[in-house]
Write a protein that holds these residues in place. Structure first.
Motif, PDB file in Angstrom:
ATOM      1  N   PRO A  11      -3.984  -8.120 -17.013  1.00 57.07           N
ATOM      2  CA  PRO A  11      -3.378  -7.530 -15.810  1.00 57.07           C
ATOM      3  C   PRO A  11      -4.373  -6.788 -14.920  1.00 57.07           C
ATOM      4  O   PRO A  11      -4.219  -6.765 -13.709  1.00 57.07           O
ATOM      5  N   LYS A  12      -5.410  -6.175 -15.490  1.00 60.08           N
ATOM      6  CA  LYS A  12      -6.409  -5.477 -14.676  1.00 60.08           C
ATOM      7  C   LYS A  12      -7.136  -6.465 -13.772  1.00 60.08           C
ATOM      8  O   LYS A  12      -7.455  -6.175 -12.626  1.00 60.08           O
ATOM      9  N   SER A  13      -7.388  -7.668 -14.273  1.00 61.10           N
ATOM     10  CA  SER A  13      -8.043  -8.701 -13.471  1.00 61.10           C
ATOM     11  C   SER A  13      -7.135  -9.138 -12.330  1.00 61.10           C
ATOM     12  O   SER A  13      -7.602  -9.440 -11.237  1.00 61.10           O
ATOM     13  N   TRP A  14      -5.832  -9.194 -12.575  1.00 57.78           N
ATOM     14  CA  TRP A  14      -4.892  -9.568 -11.522  1.00 57.78           C
ATOM     15  C   TRP A  14      -4.967  -8.579 -10.372  1.00 57.78           C
ATOM     16  O   TRP A  14      -4.988  -8.948  -9.216  1.00 57.78           O
ATOM     17  N   GLU A  15      -4.974  -7.292 -10.708  1.00 60.76           N
ATOM     18  CA  GLU A  15      -5.035  -6.264  -9.671  1.00 60.76           C
ATOM     19  C   GLU A  15      -6.336  -6.394  -8.884  1.00 60.76           C
ATOM     20  O   GLU A  15      -6.344  -6.291  -7.661  1.00 60.76           O
ATOM     21  N   LEU A  46       3.276  -2.789  -9.147  1.00 63.49           N
ATOM     22  CA  LEU A  46       4.116  -1.865  -8.384  1.00 63.49           C
ATOM     23  C   LEU A  46       3.333  -1.065  -7.337  1.00 63.49           C
ATOM     24  O   LEU A  46       3.819  -0.909  -6.204  1.00 63.49           O
ATOM     25  N   PRO A  47       2.112  -0.590  -7.637  1.00 65.47           N
ATOM     26  CA  PRO A  47       1.359   0.111  -6.577  1.00 65.47           C
ATOM     27  C   PRO A  47       1.057  -0.786  -5.374  1.00 65.47           C
ATOM     28  O   PRO A  47       1.121  -0.338  -4.230  1.00 65.47           O
ATOM     29  N   PHE A  48       0.752  -2.053  -5.629  1.00 63.77           N
ATOM     30  CA  PHE A  48       0.531  -3.008  -4.533  1.00 63.77           C
ATOM     31  C   PHE A  48       1.796  -3.135  -3.687  1.00 63.77           C
ATOM     32  O   PHE A  48       1.742  -3.133  -2.457  1.00 63.77           O
ATOM     33  N   ALA A  49       2.940  -3.230  -4.346  1.00 67.38           N
ATOM     34  CA  ALA A  49       4.214  -3.370  -3.635  1.00 67.38           C
ATOM     35  C   ALA A  49       4.500  -2.130  -2.787  1.00 67.38           C
ATOM     36  O   ALA A  49       4.934  -2.248  -1.636  1.00 67.38           O
ATOM     37  N   GLU A  50       4.258  -0.963  -3.338  1.00 69.02           N
ATOM     38  CA  GLU A  50       4.501   0.282  -2.604  1.00 69.02           C
ATOM     39  C   GLU A  50       3.659   0.350  -1.326  1.00 69.02           C
ATOM     40  O   GLU A  50       4.135   0.796  -0.286  1.00 69.02           O
ATOM     41  N   ARG A  51       2.413  -0.144  -1.418  1.00 68.75           N
ATOM     42  CA  ARG A  51       1.528  -0.112  -0.247  1.00 68.75           C
ATOM     43  C   ARG A  51       1.895  -1.169   0.794  1.00 68.75           C
ATOM     44  O   ARG A  51       1.536  -1.034   1.958  1.00 68.75           O
ATOM     45  N   ALA A  64       5.331  -8.068  -1.853  1.00 65.02           N
ATOM     46  CA  ALA A  64       5.882  -6.777  -2.282  1.00 65.02           C
ATOM     47  C   ALA A  64       7.368  -6.906  -2.597  1.00 65.02           C
ATOM     48  O   ALA A  64       7.859  -6.347  -3.590  1.00 65.02           O
ATOM     49  N   ILE A  65       8.083  -7.651  -1.779  1.00 65.87           N
ATOM     50  CA  ILE A  65       9.517  -7.863  -2.017  1.00 65.87           C
ATOM     51  C   ILE A  65       9.734  -8.522  -3.379  1.00 65.87           C
ATOM     52  O   ILE A  65      10.589  -8.095  -4.153  1.00 65.87           O
ATOM     53  N   MET A  66       8.950  -9.553  -3.679  1.00 69.52           N
ATOM     54  CA  MET A  66       9.108 -10.242  -4.965  1.00 69.52           C
ATOM     55  C   MET A  66       8.847  -9.300  -6.138  1.00 69.52           C
ATOM     56  O   MET A  66       9.545  -9.346  -7.149  1.00 69.52           O
ATOM     57  N   ILE A  67       7.842  -8.469  -6.005  1.00 66.57           N
ATOM     58  CA  ILE A  67       7.529  -7.514  -7.079  1.00 66.57           C
ATOM     59  C   ILE A  67       8.703  -6.573  -7.292  1.00 66.57           C
ATOM     60  O   ILE A  67       9.133  -6.334  -8.429  1.00 66.57           O
ATOM     61  N   TYR A  68       9.267  -6.048  -6.208  1.00 65.87           N
ATOM     62  CA  TYR A  68      10.413  -5.149  -6.335  1.00 65.87           C
ATOM     63  C   TYR A  68      11.639  -5.871  -6.888  1.00 65.87           C
ATOM     64  O   TYR A  68      12.392  -5.304  -7.673  1.00 65.87           O
ATOM     65  N   LEU A  69      11.848  -7.109  -6.491  1.00 70.26           N
ATOM     66  CA  LEU A  69      13.000  -7.859  -7.007  1.00 70.26           C
ATOM     67  C   LEU A  69      12.888  -8.091  -8.504  1.00 70.26           C
ATOM     68  O   LEU A  69      13.881  -8.081  -9.221  1.00 70.26           O
ATOM     69  N   LYS A  70      11.673  -8.294  -8.995  1.00 66.91           N
ATOM     70  CA  LYS A  70      11.483  -8.583 -10.419  1.00 66.91           C
ATOM     71  C   LYS A  70      11.338  -7.332 -11.270  1.00 66.91           C
ATOM     72  O   LYS A  70      11.710  -7.353 -12.434  1.00 66.91           O
ATOM     73  N   GLU A  75      16.436   1.669  -6.299  1.00 66.26           N
ATOM     74  CA  GLU A  75      16.087   1.967  -4.906  1.00 66.26           C
ATOM     75  C   GLU A  75      15.123   0.919  -4.353  1.00 66.26           C
ATOM     76  O   GLU A  75      15.258   0.483  -3.208  1.00 66.26           O
ATOM     77  N   GLN A  76      14.155   0.516  -5.170  1.00 69.20           N
ATOM     78  CA  GLN A  76      13.194  -0.500  -4.733  1.00 69.20           C
ATOM     79  C   GLN A  76      13.875  -1.856  -4.575  1.00 69.20           C
ATOM     80  O   GLN A  76      13.551  -2.611  -3.646  1.00 69.20           O
TER      81      GLN A  76
END
Length: 128
Positions: A11-15, A46-51, A64-70, A75-76
């Motif tokens: 996951p760190k590589s993904w970010e 989630l931090p990427f989505a928030e930004r 970002a929408i997809m991240i929040y949906l999943k 609230e998100q």
């Protein structure tokens, strides 16, 4: 590039890749990358989505929408659905295309009404 991304398990590589592609301003690649990552552990996104939930670039906002949906809290999730609705009725074909991409890759909820409206869009790029 997407085949390499699909083989990454850390996951760190993904970010790191998201930060790189975001800097390169390639929204299509970012959207595909987020789609691939969401098959695994999404909490690191989630931090990427928030930004980017209010990004002016439709495919970045849709990532970002997809991240929040999943993986977002209630609230998100509500925020993501509202942003998705806004994109689906936007005057911009790019926004409506991005909404179609989310609707086509999100297996939750009943988005059929929104998707049917987009499939009857006056812009051929949206329908394609």
């Amino acid at each position: 590039a997407l085949r390499i991304i699909e083989s990454i398990q850390d996951p760190k590589s993904w970010e790191t890749l998201l930060v790189y592609f975001n800097r390169e301003k390639d929204p299509e690649i970012i959207f595909r990358l987020v789609s691939i990552i969401l098959k695994g552990n999404y909490s690191t996104l989630l931090p990427f989505a928030e930004r980017n939930i209010d990004s002016n670039v439709p495919h970045i906002q849709c990532s970002a929408i997809m991240i929040y949906l999943k993986g977002g809290n209630i609230e998100q999730l509500i925020l993501a659905l509202n942003r998705l609705k806004q994109l689906s009725i936007s005057s911009s074909p790019d926004s409506r295309i991005a909404a179609c991409d989310v609707l086509g890759s999100t297996p939750i909820g009943d988005f059929s009404t929104m998707l049917i409206q987009l499939l009857h869009d006056e812009e051929l790029e949206v329908v394609a």
